[in-house]
Design an enzyme around this catalytic site. Structure first.
Site, PDB file in Angstrom:
ATOM      1  N   ASP A 224       0.847  -1.204   0.000  1.00 44.92           N
ATOM      2  CA  ASP A 224       0.000   0.000   0.000  1.00 44.92           C
ATOM      3  C   ASP A 224       0.882   1.253   0.000  1.00 44.92           C
ATOM      4  O   ASP A 224       2.017   1.189  -0.456  1.00 44.92           O
ATOM      5  CB  ASP A 224      -0.986  -0.061   1.179  1.00 44.92           C
ATOM      6  CG  ASP A 224      -2.278   0.687   0.873  1.00 44.92           C
ATOM      7  OD1 ASP A 224      -2.191   1.887   0.586  1.00 44.92           O
ATOM      8  OD2 ASP A 224      -3.357   0.080   0.921  1.00 44.92           O
ATOM      9  N   HIS A 247       1.885   1.879  -3.219  1.00 47.55           N
ATOM     10  CA  HIS A 247       0.977   2.840  -3.846  1.00 47.55           C
ATOM     11  C   HIS A 247       1.530   4.258  -3.850  1.00 47.55           C
ATOM     12  O   HIS A 247       0.806   5.199  -4.148  1.00 47.55           O
ATOM     13  CB  HIS A 247      -0.386   2.802  -3.161  1.00 47.55           C
ATOM     14  CG  HIS A 247      -1.111   1.486  -3.323  1.00 47.55           C
ATOM     15  ND1 HIS A 247      -2.335   1.235  -2.758  1.00 47.55           N
ATOM     16  CD2 HIS A 247      -0.769   0.354  -3.995  1.00 47.55           C
ATOM     17  CE1 HIS A 247      -2.722  -0.008  -3.081  1.00 47.55           C
ATOM     18  NE2 HIS A 247      -1.782  -0.556  -3.821  1.00 47.55           N
TER      19      HIS A 247
END
Ligand SMILES: *[C@@H]1O[C@H](CO)[C@@H](O)[C@H](O)[C@H]1NC(C)=O
Ligand SMILES: *[C@@H]1O[C@H](CO)[C@@H](O)[C@H](O)[C@H]1NC(C)=O
Ligand SMILES: *[C@@H]1O[C@H](CO)[C@@H](O)[C@H](O)[C@H]1NC(C)=O
Length: 405
Positions: A224, A247
């Site tokens: 993430d 991310h």
């Protein structure tokens, strides 16, 4: 000659005394967890031994150190290292701290290792916090489901002041690796954070409700965000961080919950972002009524390597069906202003290298794009920028793709 020699000897003596004083200052009384009954077999629950060592150290003035020796692995159930303490607390982890498998041991705990209400804390020692996320990731159903069980964060700093985490590794957290909340004066330096690229919600460092936080010279590779900055945060520096996979470095998500505070003064500088879905991102949920402000952000001197959305403002963020139903047509109320993107170069894995998708209800103001050089991964195909609801701004220097501001 003799007096020169004398002066030299005196100088050396002074240096030696100063070094000794420095070492003495840095090493206070030691509270070795093995002396409190910890067994480094990776199976015995060592939580009580750790807590007893902490409590004893916490009552000691000066620079007490809780020491976790190398060469073993210590199973710890969720535990809170609570302050206030009398001295400046050091937790020197040379061994491996091991989280329990699955969620059985966590009951309602949202954290595994939680430092709470401590003023003056150093966590260091070269050791590893192993969250053993692989035993729990399949249970991660949030936030798709209501009344779901959120998985625990590995290391939380809650209401902590003057804290440093340095020279440690955080591995395979069940949820976020490190959360900084309600804290002030936090340094995260030379930390290594790793989880597989497909592990859910394993953000590297999440900061919210905090001020004066620095994340520097660290490597973050997770499933993430490498660093995420949530509501109520100000004066954050992220520098010398290598990010990816993951991310990217994100502000948000914002605008989902009532009562969220503003995000002000964030500087992300001298970072390398590689193989991520986003580079530098601001994301706000659709809908919401509170006009939270995001302002005074600088993203500069950043290298992108095969990043899918190198520069992105996304005020339409809505990854789940639930938010699509609730607020289908309502634009985000979050106000974004004074955001600078400077000297950002490298390779974009998609053609739209710059996407500034602001809110119809509160267009972005005061954006700056300067010295942007983002090429498409396929040679000979140009990158593009896309703007929506951008109310002016300034551009300068090289602009590849050409600016849409
Ligand atoms: C802590 O205790 C262990 C086991 O007795 C020992 O091997 C280690 O050297 C101690 N560490 C420190 C820093 O005192
Ligand atoms: C943080 O703690 C250290 C060690 O006690 C101290 O030297 C330093 O002044 C403190 N910094 C702040 C900002 O309180
Ligand atoms: C940039 O970051 C790298 C580590 O990623 C570090 O070695 C270098 O000193 C940093 N440079 C500046 C100017 O901060």
């Amino acid at each position: 000659m003799a007096s020169r020699l004398g002066a030299l000897v005196l100088l050396l003596a002074m240096v030696a005394a100063w070094l000794a004083a420095d070492v003495a200052g840095a090493v206070g009384p030691v509270f070795n967890v093995t002396d409190f009954g910890a067994v480094a077999d990776g199976k015995t629950d060592d939580s009580r031994a750790f807590l007893r060592a902490w409590m004893k150290a916490c009552k000691t003035p000066g620079r007490p150190a809780v020491v976790v020796p190398r060469g073993g692995s210590y199973l710890l159930h969720p535990l809170v290292f609570r302050g206030p303490c009398r001295g400046y607390m050091e937790v020197r982890v040379a061994g491996v701290l091991r989280a329990p498998a699955g969620l059985g041991a966590f009951r309602d705990c949202r954290e595994w290792v939680h430092f709470s209400n401590v003023d003056g804390l150093l966590v260091t020692g070269g050791g590893t916090f192993d969250g053993r996320g692989a035993t729990a990731w399949a249970l991660n159903e949030c936030p798709r489901k209501r009344d779901c069980k959120l998985l625990p964060t590995s290391i939380k700093l809650g209401r902590v002041r003057n804290a440093t985490i340095t020279d440690v590794t955080s591995l395979d957290s069940k949820f976020f690796h490190v959360t900084v909340a309600g804290s002030h004066g936090v340094r995260i330096h030379r930390v290594s954070i790793r989880a597989p690229r497909d592990s859910p919600n394993t953000d590297g460092v999440h900061i919210q409700g905090s001020s004066d936080v620095r994340v520097t010279d660290s490597a973050v590779a997770t499933g993430d965000d490498c660093v995420s900055v949530g509501p109520g945060t100000s004066d954050v520096l992220v520098s010398g961080v290598t990010c990816g996979p993951g991310h990217g470095i994100s502000v948000g998500s914002l605008g989902r919950y009532p009562g969220e505070e503003d995000v002000r003064r964030l500087r992300v500088a001298n970072c390398t972002i590689a193989g991520t879905s986003n580079g530098v991102r601001i994301k706000t949920w659709r809908g919401g009524s509170r006009p939270t402000a995001v302002s005074g952000l600088v993203f500069e001197d950043i290298v992108m390597r095969k990043v899918r959305n190198p520069i992105i403002i996304d005020q339409e963020y809505c990854p789940y069906a639930s938010c699509r139903r609730e607020s289908e047509q309502r634009p985000s109320a979050v106000r974004i202003s004074d955001v600078k993107f400077r000297n950002i170069r490298g390779v974009s894995a998609t053609q739209v290298a710059v996407k500034l998708s602001c809110s119809e209800a509160s267009p972005c103001r005061g954006l700056e794009l300067r010295d942007i050089d983002l090429r498409y991964v396929r040679r000979g195909v140009a990158t593009q920028s896309q703007c929506a609801h951008v109310a002016g701004g300034v551009v300068g220097g090289t602009l590849v793709p050409p600016s849409c501001i």
